[in-house]
Design a protein around this motif. Structure first.
Motif: not given
Length: 104
Positions: A11-12, A14-18, A20-21, A23-24
Motif C-alpha cells: 500500500l505504501k 503504491t501510494l508513493e508511486k502515485r 499521494v504520500l 502530496h499528503l
C-alpha cells in the motif's frame, strides 16, 4: 496469504508511486506551519527587489504545482495574496516573453 506488514508495504509503495504520500506530507507540513504561525508578529517589510523575487518564486512553485510550498512562502514572506501582474513583472525585470503562453 499476505501478512499485514506485507499489505502495508504494498500500500505504501503504491501510494508513493502515485504521488499521494508526497502530496499528503506537503499538505501536513503546510497545515502544521499554518497552525504554528504567530500572526501577532507581522513579517518584515518587503523591499521592492524581494517582492519581485518572491513573485518569481511563487510563479515557479505554482507552475510546478507545488501549491503547499507556495502557500508556506506566502505566509512566511508577507507577499500579497493576489499575484503581481505579469506585464508589470516583465517591465520591472526588463524581460521579454518568447511565447504567448501565459502559463509560465
Amino acid at each position: 496469504m499476505a501478512t499485514v506488514t506485507e499489505l502495508k508495504a504494498v500500500l505504501k509503495d503504491t501510494l508513493e508511486k502515485r504521488g499521494v504520500l508526497g502530496h499528503l506530507r506537503a499538505r501536513i507540513r503546510a497545515e502544521v506551519f499554518s497552525a504554528l504561525d504567530d500572526e501577532s508578529e507581522p513579517p518584515p517589510p518587503l523591499s521592492h527587489e524581494n517582492l519581485l523575487i518572491n513573485e518569481l518564486i511563487r510563479e515557479y512553485l505554482e507552475f510546478n504545482k507545488y501549491k503547499y510550498t507556495a502557500s508556506v512562502l506566502m505566509a512566511e514572506s508577507g507577499q500579497p495574496v493576489v499575484p503581481l501582474d505579469r506585464q508589470f513583472l516583465i517591465r520591472e525585470l526588463n524581460a521579454f516573453e518568447e511565447s504567448k503562453d501565459d502559463s509560465m
